[in-house]
Write a protein that holds these residues in place. Structure first.
Motif, PDB file in Angstrom:
ATOM      1  N   SER A  17       0.844  -1.187   0.000  1.00  0.00           N
ATOM      2  CA  SER A  17       0.000   0.000   0.000  1.00  0.00           C
ATOM      3  C   SER A  17       0.882   1.240   0.000  1.00  0.00           C
ATOM      4  N   ILE A  18       0.295   2.409   0.319  1.00  0.00           N
ATOM      5  CA  ILE A  18       1.036   3.652   0.163  1.00  0.00           C
ATOM      6  C   ILE A  18       0.600   4.680   1.203  1.00  0.00           C
ATOM      7  N   VAL A  19       1.565   5.486   1.618  1.00  0.00           N
ATOM      8  CA  VAL A  19       1.312   6.605   2.527  1.00  0.00           C
ATOM      9  C   VAL A  19       1.797   7.878   1.841  1.00  0.00           C
ATOM     10  N   TYR A  20       0.895   8.826   1.655  1.00  0.00           N
ATOM     11  CA  TYR A  20       1.245  10.110   1.082  1.00  0.00           C
ATOM     12  C   TYR A  20       1.462  11.112   2.212  1.00  0.00           C
ATOM     13  N   ALA A  21       2.654  11.688   2.276  1.00  0.00           N
ATOM     14  CA  ALA A  21       2.936  12.756   3.229  1.00  0.00           C
ATOM     15  C   ALA A  21       2.749  14.074   2.496  1.00  0.00           C
ATOM     16  N   LEU A  22       1.622  14.743   2.763  1.00  0.00           N
ATOM     17  CA  LEU A  22       1.259  15.942   2.009  1.00  0.00           C
ATOM     18  C   LEU A  22       1.607  17.183   2.827  1.00  0.00           C
ATOM     19  N   GLN A  23       2.625  17.892   2.362  1.00  0.00           N
ATOM     20  CA  GLN A  23       3.074  19.103   3.046  1.00  0.00           C
ATOM     21  C   GLN A  23       2.683  20.332   2.227  1.00  0.00           C
ATOM     22  N   PRO A  24       1.855  21.227   2.781  1.00  0.00           N
ATOM     23  CA  PRO A  24       1.530  22.457   2.062  1.00  0.00           C
ATOM     24  C   PRO A  24       2.776  23.308   1.824  1.00  0.00           C
ATOM     25  N   THR A  25       2.828  23.949   0.666  1.00  0.00           N
ATOM     26  CA  THR A  25       3.955  24.817   0.338  1.00  0.00           C
ATOM     27  C   THR A  25       4.148  25.891   1.397  1.00  0.00           C
ATOM     28  N   GLU A  26       3.044  26.421   1.889  1.00  0.00           N
ATOM     29  CA  GLU A  26       3.117  27.496   2.884  1.00  0.00           C
ATOM     30  C   GLU A  26       3.769  27.019   4.177  1.00  0.00           C
ATOM     31  N   MET A  27       3.482  25.802   4.571  1.00  0.00           N
ATOM     32  CA  MET A  27       4.078  25.256   5.787  1.00  0.00           C
ATOM     33  C   MET A  27       5.545  24.935   5.572  1.00  0.00           C
ATOM     34  N   ASP A  28       5.903  24.529   4.372  1.00  0.00           N
ATOM     35  CA  ASP A  28       7.308  24.264   4.069  1.00  0.00           C
ATOM     36  C   ASP A  28       8.128  25.546   4.172  1.00  0.00           C
ATOM     37  N   LYS A  29       7.571  26.647   3.724  1.00  0.00           N
ATOM     38  CA  LYS A  29       8.278  27.927   3.815  1.00  0.00           C
ATOM     39  C   LYS A  29       8.476  28.342   5.266  1.00  0.00           C
ATOM     40  N   ALA A  30       7.487  28.044   6.103  1.00  0.00           N
ATOM     41  CA  ALA A  30       7.574  28.426   7.516  1.00  0.00           C
ATOM     42  C   ALA A  30       8.496  27.500   8.302  1.00  0.00           C
ATOM     43  N   SER A  31       8.516  26.208   7.947  1.00  0.00           N
ATOM     44  CA  SER A  31       9.321  25.220   8.688  1.00  0.00           C
ATOM     45  C   SER A  31       9.984  24.254   7.708  1.00  0.00           C
ATOM     46  N   PRO A  32      10.987  24.718   6.965  1.00  0.00           N
ATOM     47  CA  PRO A  32      11.607  23.866   5.928  1.00  0.00           C
ATOM     48  C   PRO A  32      12.297  22.632   6.477  1.00  0.00           C
ATOM     49  N   GLN A  33      12.663  22.647   7.751  1.00  0.00           N
ATOM     50  CA  GLN A  33      13.362  21.484   8.316  1.00  0.00           C
ATOM     51  C   GLN A  33      12.463  20.257   8.361  1.00  0.00           C
ATOM     52  N   ARG A  34      11.156  20.457   8.386  1.00  0.00           N
ATOM     53  CA  ARG A  34      10.242  19.314   8.450  1.00  0.00           C
ATOM     54  C   ARG A  34      10.234  18.544   7.136  1.00  0.00           C
ATOM     55  N   LEU A  35      10.204  19.259   6.028  1.00  0.00           N
ATOM     56  CA  LEU A  35      10.251  18.574   4.735  1.00  0.00           C
ATOM     57  C   LEU A  35      11.600  17.886   4.559  1.00  0.00           C
ATOM     58  N   LYS A  36      12.653  18.494   5.051  1.00  0.00           N
ATOM     59  CA  LYS A  36      13.980  17.875   4.997  1.00  0.00           C
ATOM     60  C   LYS A  36      13.973  16.553   5.745  1.00  0.00           C
ATOM     61  N   SER A  37      13.300  16.526   6.894  1.00  0.00           N
ATOM     62  CA  SER A  37      13.198  15.282   7.664  1.00  0.00           C
ATOM     63  C   SER A  37      12.432  14.218   6.881  1.00  0.00           C
ATOM     64  N   LEU A  38      11.322  14.600   6.269  1.00  0.00           N
ATOM     65  CA  LEU A  38      10.537  13.653   5.482  1.00  0.00           C
ATOM     66  C   LEU A  38      11.360  13.064   4.332  1.00  0.00           C
ATOM     67  N   LYS A  39      12.100  13.930   3.659  1.00  0.00           N
ATOM     68  CA  LYS A  39      12.895  13.478   2.515  1.00  0.00           C
ATOM     69  C   LYS A  39      14.027  12.549   2.930  1.00  0.00           C
ATOM     70  N   SER A  40      14.405  12.597   4.195  1.00  0.00           N
ATOM     71  CA  SER A  40      15.508  11.746   4.656  1.00  0.00           C
ATOM     72  C   SER A  40      15.119  10.272   4.733  1.00  0.00           C
ATOM     73  N   PHE A  41      13.805   9.978   4.792  1.00  0.00           N
ATOM     74  CA  PHE A  41      13.411   8.566   4.885  1.00  0.00           C
ATOM     75  C   PHE A  41      12.384   8.118   3.848  1.00  0.00           C
ATOM     76  N   ALA A  42      11.635   9.035   3.261  1.00  0.00           N
ATOM     77  CA  ALA A  42      10.617   8.643   2.277  1.00  0.00           C
ATOM     78  C   ALA A  42      11.263   7.976   1.069  1.00  0.00           C
ATOM     79  N   GLY A  43      10.750   6.809   0.700  1.00  0.00           N
ATOM     80  CA  GLY A  43      11.258   6.092  -0.459  1.00  0.00           C
ATOM     81  C   GLY A  43      12.516   5.293  -0.222  1.00  0.00           C
ATOM     82  N   THR A  44      12.990   5.258   1.026  1.00  0.00           N
ATOM     83  CA  THR A  44      14.182   4.461   1.332  1.00  0.00           C
ATOM     84  C   THR A  44      13.782   3.000   1.505  1.00  0.00           C
TER      85      THR A  44
END
Length: 253
Positions: free
Chosen positions: A90-117
């Protein structure tokens, strides 16, 4: 006798080493196993005592094979657990709004560190403007934790809540579940405390979500804290990590 007792204890440990932890009452074993999974970071596991993920997710009825959107996933605390619950098919979509990424970019960085590994191959990241959010269709569950209140704040552009909840409604399959977990504000305050205290009146959430066509089917009190008088911001040291939180479950008919 002491030598014999030591031998029995050691033998018992060897026999049960590596076996999955027994599920707590009312918690399916696949949820307990996902929470106990060795690939979860130590700093996230350290939050479990306060966040009680096993009990929280048992309330949602999530199961293996479900297709899930983790909306505004933060650093991925629940995303990782969802990945292990739903399984590799199955699949899990981690949906991060662009606006939230601009406010807290470290969170998307954390997601990218493990998604798809190799440990989380079924996690897919989506980054979209909240006003133009599009979700895959046929979802079993949409989940948002401790961030619904942010949708009412200036940094998010104060998006159209009716449109957002309707987008979620349309993405879910009939019978699909929408879960909102957030910090409770005082009754009667509506959305007036979302920006300063980062809290929202549960009644306001219920009104907005049911207006999109959802049925309210229950709530969990596992994270409620009657000692929280709702007057402090959630980051205040006196209450941080122990705020009164509500968990509402809605269903698409």
């Amino acid at each position: 006798m002491k030598t014999q007792a030591f031998f029995v204890t050691a033998l018992t440990c060897m026999l049960f080493a590596g076996l999955p932890a027994k599920a707590a009452p009312g918690v399916p074993s696949y949820i307990s196993a996902a929470v106990a999974d060795a690939t979860r970071p130590a700093d996230e596991k350290a939050q479990d005592a306060d966040r009680k993920p096993a009990e929280v997710l048992a309330f949602t009825d999530i199961k293996p094979g479900d297709k899930v959107v983790d909306l505004m996933p933060g650093a991925g605390y629940y995303t990782r657990i969802f990945s292990k619950i739903v399984g590799p098919k199955s699949i899990v979509y981690a949906l991060q709004p662009t606006e939230m990424d601009k406010a807290s970019p470290q969170r998307l960085k954390s997601l990218k560190s493990f998604a798809g590994t190799k440990d989380y191959p079924n996690v897919v990241i989506l980054v979209q403007p909240i006003g133009a959010m599009q979700m895959p269709k046929g979802l079993d569950m949409v989940w948002t934790s401790q961030n619904y209140h942010d949708l009412h704040d200036p940094f998010m552009g104060t998006p159209n809540m009716a449109k957002i909840n309707k987008t979620i409604y349309d993405a879910l399959k009939p019978g699909g579940i929408y879960v909102v977990l957030d910090h409770a504000a005082a009754a009667g305050t509506g959305t007036s405390k979302t920006n300063d205290l980062h809290r929202i009146d549960p009644a306001a959430v219920k009104a907005e979500v049911t207006a999109a066509g959802f049925e309210f089917i229950g709530e969990s009190d596992v994270l409620r804290n009657p000692a929280d008088d709702h007057t402090l911001a959630i980051f205040d040291k006196a209450i941080k990590g122990r705020t009164d939180k509500f968990i509402y479950k809605f269903r698409k008919p």
